[in-house]
Scaffold this motif. Structure first.
Motif, PDB file in Angstrom:
ATOM      1  N   GLY A 292      -0.468   0.771   1.851  1.00  0.00           N
ATOM      2  CA  GLY A 292       0.029   0.704   0.479  1.00  0.00           C
ATOM      3  C   GLY A 292      -0.582   1.700  -0.485  1.00  0.00           C
ATOM      4  O   GLY A 292      -0.340   1.624  -1.689  1.00  0.00           O
ATOM      5  N   THR A 293      -1.374   2.656   0.020  1.00  0.00           N
ATOM      6  CA  THR A 293      -1.960   3.666  -0.864  1.00  0.00           C
ATOM      7  C   THR A 293      -1.115   4.934  -0.857  1.00  0.00           C
ATOM      8  O   THR A 293      -0.241   5.130  -0.004  1.00  0.00           O
ATOM      9  CB  THR A 293      -3.383   4.028  -0.423  1.00  0.00           C
ATOM     10  OG1 THR A 293      -3.333   4.622   0.879  1.00  0.00           O
ATOM     11  CG2 THR A 293      -4.283   2.793  -0.397  1.00  0.00           C
ATOM     12  N   GLU A 294      -1.427   5.806  -1.805  1.00  0.00           N
ATOM     13  CA  GLU A 294      -0.721   7.080  -1.875  1.00  0.00           C
ATOM     14  C   GLU A 294      -0.941   7.885  -0.599  1.00  0.00           C
ATOM     15  O   GLU A 294      -0.004   8.466  -0.044  1.00  0.00           O
ATOM     16  CB  GLU A 294      -1.203   7.860  -3.094  1.00  0.00           C
ATOM     17  CG  GLU A 294      -0.421   9.140  -3.354  1.00  0.00           C
ATOM     18  CD  GLU A 294      -0.720   9.745  -4.703  1.00  0.00           C
ATOM     19  OE1 GLU A 294      -0.311  10.887  -4.929  1.00  0.00           O
ATOM     20  OE2 GLU A 294      -1.363   9.073  -5.529  1.00  0.00           O
TER      21      GLU A 294
ATOM     22  N   VAL B 285       5.196  -2.065   4.441  1.00  0.00           N
ATOM     23  CA  VAL B 285       4.843  -3.423   4.038  1.00  0.00           C
ATOM     24  C   VAL B 285       3.475  -3.488   3.381  1.00  0.00           C
ATOM     25  O   VAL B 285       3.042  -4.562   2.957  1.00  0.00           O
ATOM     26  CB  VAL B 285       4.884  -4.397   5.233  1.00  0.00           C
ATOM     27  CG1 VAL B 285       6.313  -4.602   5.723  1.00  0.00           C
ATOM     28  CG2 VAL B 285       3.977  -3.922   6.363  1.00  0.00           C
ATOM     29  N   GLY B 286       2.770  -2.362   3.297  1.00  0.00           N
ATOM     30  CA  GLY B 286       1.500  -2.344   2.583  1.00  0.00           C
ATOM     31  C   GLY B 286       1.737  -2.608   1.108  1.00  0.00           C
ATOM     32  O   GLY B 286       2.597  -1.967   0.495  1.00  0.00           O
ATOM     33  N   VAL B 287       0.997  -3.566   0.530  1.00  0.00           N
ATOM     34  CA  VAL B 287       1.173  -3.876  -0.893  1.00  0.00           C
ATOM     35  C   VAL B 287       0.782  -2.651  -1.703  1.00  0.00           C
ATOM     36  O   VAL B 287      -0.355  -2.180  -1.619  1.00  0.00           O
ATOM     37  CB  VAL B 287       0.309  -5.080  -1.302  1.00  0.00           C
ATOM     38  CG1 VAL B 287       0.480  -5.372  -2.789  1.00  0.00           C
ATOM     39  CG2 VAL B 287       0.681  -6.307  -0.476  1.00  0.00           C
ATOM     40  N   PRO B 288       1.715  -2.077  -2.499  1.00  0.00           N
ATOM     41  CA  PRO B 288       1.408  -0.836  -3.213  1.00  0.00           C
ATOM     42  C   PRO B 288       0.273  -1.023  -4.224  1.00  0.00           C
ATOM     43  O   PRO B 288       0.248  -1.982  -4.984  1.00  0.00           O
ATOM     44  CB  PRO B 288       2.725  -0.496  -3.928  1.00  0.00           C
ATOM     45  CG  PRO B 288       3.781  -1.251  -3.176  1.00  0.00           C
ATOM     46  CD  PRO B 288       3.107  -2.506  -2.720  1.00  0.00           C
ATOM     47  N   HIS B 289      -0.666  -0.094  -4.212  1.00  0.00           N
ATOM     48  CA  HIS B 289      -1.732  -0.108  -5.200  1.00  0.00           C
ATOM     49  C   HIS B 289      -2.244   1.321  -5.352  1.00  0.00           C
ATOM     50  O   HIS B 289      -2.221   2.119  -4.434  1.00  0.00           O
ATOM     51  CB  HIS B 289      -2.869  -1.052  -4.784  1.00  0.00           C
ATOM     52  CG  HIS B 289      -3.365  -0.833  -3.385  1.00  0.00           C
ATOM     53  ND1 HIS B 289      -2.732  -1.373  -2.281  1.00  0.00           N
ATOM     54  CD2 HIS B 289      -4.423  -0.140  -2.911  1.00  0.00           C
ATOM     55  CE1 HIS B 289      -3.373  -1.018  -1.186  1.00  0.00           C
ATOM     56  NE2 HIS B 289      -4.394  -0.268  -1.537  1.00  0.00           N
TER      57      HIS B 289
ATOM     58  N   GLY C 208       2.964   8.455  -3.099  1.00  0.00           N
ATOM     59  CA  GLY C 208       2.893   9.591  -2.195  1.00  0.00           C
ATOM     60  C   GLY C 208       4.243  10.032  -1.653  1.00  0.00           C
ATOM     61  O   GLY C 208       4.316  10.843  -0.741  1.00  0.00           O
ATOM     62  N   LEU C 209       5.327   9.507  -2.214  1.00  0.00           N
ATOM     63  CA  LEU C 209       6.655   9.846  -1.708  1.00  0.00           C
ATOM     64  C   LEU C 209       7.127  11.199  -2.249  1.00  0.00           C
ATOM     65  O   LEU C 209       7.070  11.447  -3.448  1.00  0.00           O
ATOM     66  CB  LEU C 209       7.671   8.777  -2.124  1.00  0.00           C
ATOM     67  CG  LEU C 209       7.622   7.450  -1.367  1.00  0.00           C
ATOM     68  CD1 LEU C 209       8.606   6.477  -1.989  1.00  0.00           C
ATOM     69  CD2 LEU C 209       7.953   7.666   0.096  1.00  0.00           C
ATOM     70  N   ASP C 210       7.575  12.029  -1.359  1.00  0.00           N
ATOM     71  CA  ASP C 210       8.230  13.288  -1.732  1.00  0.00           C
ATOM     72  C   ASP C 210       9.699  13.130  -1.350  1.00  0.00           C
ATOM     73  O   ASP C 210      10.078  13.322  -0.195  1.00  0.00           O
ATOM     74  CB  ASP C 210       7.587  14.458  -0.989  1.00  0.00           C
ATOM     75  CG  ASP C 210       8.190  15.805  -1.383  1.00  0.00           C
ATOM     76  OD1 ASP C 210       9.298  15.825  -1.952  1.00  0.00           O
ATOM     77  OD2 ASP C 210       7.540  16.833  -1.108  1.00  0.00           O
ATOM     78  N   LEU C 211      10.526  12.741  -2.317  1.00  0.00           N
ATOM     79  CA  LEU C 211      11.924  12.437  -2.003  1.00  0.00           C
ATOM     80  C   LEU C 211      12.685  13.653  -1.492  1.00  0.00           C
ATOM     81  O   LEU C 211      13.577  13.511  -0.646  1.00  0.00           O
ATOM     82  CB  LEU C 211      12.616  11.860  -3.239  1.00  0.00           C
ATOM     83  CG  LEU C 211      12.143  10.465  -3.669  1.00  0.00           C
ATOM     84  CD1 LEU C 211      12.905  10.004  -4.910  1.00  0.00           C
ATOM     85  CD2 LEU C 211      12.324   9.460  -2.530  1.00  0.00           C
TER      86      LEU C 211
END
Length: 346
Positions: A247-249, A268-272, A277-280
């Motif tokens: 859930g990390t960047e 499924v990692g809880v985002p925090h 970190g997504l590059d669409l």
């Protein structure tokens, strides 16, 4: 009764609280036999996720029904049951479609005004839609009870990630994250027929479990080194299916980078943290699919339960330390310091 409450970051206490009681006809009261501490509980413990001082905590438990409301049809006193980490009514459109975590009447254990799983008993709303009955003789089988407890969250969440990533027979899977959910993702990928499973993790005790669960390769580095290692293992192509369980960047960026063009990420990692970190544009150009979110564990329990009972899967090794209820604060410290993977509460 005694229950675990959180007062402030790093301030977990086991205190006397009012006994739970049936409040609605659809409620039951469950006496807890087994509970545990989740990695996501640590975000409240560390102060990353806000909590009201004195709020209950804990969302994984199984136990015995002590009292059932007049409207409960599927359960009676004495039944052994497991609870998913979200309660749900089982009748709404979302529940009917299998997305029990989006039930309008649902909620999370430990939310304000509700009981937490790390206590002696829990009031369960909408019992017929929420609980799953377990074989009565499992109550006397300590090992089986431990395996069954994993169905309340981590096994179902790992399965959700594997489903989201599109794991299929013969596929190559990479698992980012060596916590209990990531390890259960390895087990889920093996169960779904993956041919090659690459587990990313730097802690040997955890990667040893990953191998037991079906990992064929271990990548014990992070960041760019991890990406290069996975690419080398897959002939430069990357994995068909990637499970993101942190859930990390950085973990999400790693997941994207190790995914094969045309592949999918089950997250499924809880985002925090500050971002995902997504590059669409990169995902768009490479036709990468992203699916996941809060796992509708209640939907998955019946099929996973059957496999636990017949021995096809055994998630119990993710529990590597056991504490009594009064020792729960020590369990939080151990998980925060990474000297324990997942703490079982008896």
């Amino acid at each position: 009764m005694r229950a675990t409450v959180i007062h402030a970051p790093h301030d977990i206490r086991v205190e006397e609280v009012p006994d739970p009681a049936v409040q609605q006809p659809t409620d039951v009261v469950v006496r807890v036999l087994r509970a545990c501490i989740c990695g996501s509980d640590l975000w409240a413990y560390r102060g990353v996720a806000a909590r009201v001082p004195g709020q209950r905590i804990g969302h994984e438990f199984l136990g015995i029904v002590e009292e059932a409301g007049s409207g409960v049809r599927g359960f009676a006193a004495g039944d052994l049951v497991v609870a998913p980490f979200v309660w749900s009514d089982g009748t709404c459109g979302q529940c009917s479609e299998g997305l029990t975590t989006s039930c309008p009447q649902g909620g999370f254990w430990g939310s304000v005004g509700s009981d937490g799983g790390q206590g002696e008993a829990v009031r369960v709303p909408f019992a017929d839609g929420t609980l799953v009955r377990l074989p009565a003789d499992a109550a006397s089988d300590d090992h089986l009870l431990t395996a069954l407890l994993a169905l309340s969250d981590v096994m179902g969440t790992g399965h959700h990630a594997a489903i989201g990533a599109g794991v299929r027979p013969g596929s190559t899977v990479a698992v980012v994250g060596d916590g209990a959910v990531g390890l259960c993702g390895v087990l889920a990928a093996r169960r779904l027929g993956a041919e090659r499973i690459i587990a990313l993790g730097r802690h040997q005790a955890r990667t040893d479990i990953a191998r037991t669960f079906g990992a064929t390769d271990i990548v014990a580095v992070r960041g760019d080194e991890a990406v290069a290692a996975v690419r080398e293992l897959t002939g430069g192509q990357g994995a068909h299916a990637v499970i993101e369980a942190v859930g990390t960047e950085q973990s999400m960026a790693t997941a994207v980078a190790v995914t094969r063009d045309g592949g999918a990420i089950g997250y499924v990692g809880v985002p925090h943290g500050s971002g995902t970190g997504l590059d669409l544009s990169d995902m768009f150009n490479r036709n990468i699919t992203l699916r996941g979110g809060v796992a509708p564990v209640r939907t998955y329990i019946p099929e996973l339960l059957a496999d636990v009972l017949d021995g096809t899967i055994d998630p119990s090794p993710v529990f590597d330390r056991t504490v009594a209820l009064d020792e729960v604060p020590d369990g939080y410290r151990a998980m925060d310091e990474r000297t324990a993977l997942k703490v079982l509460v008896k």
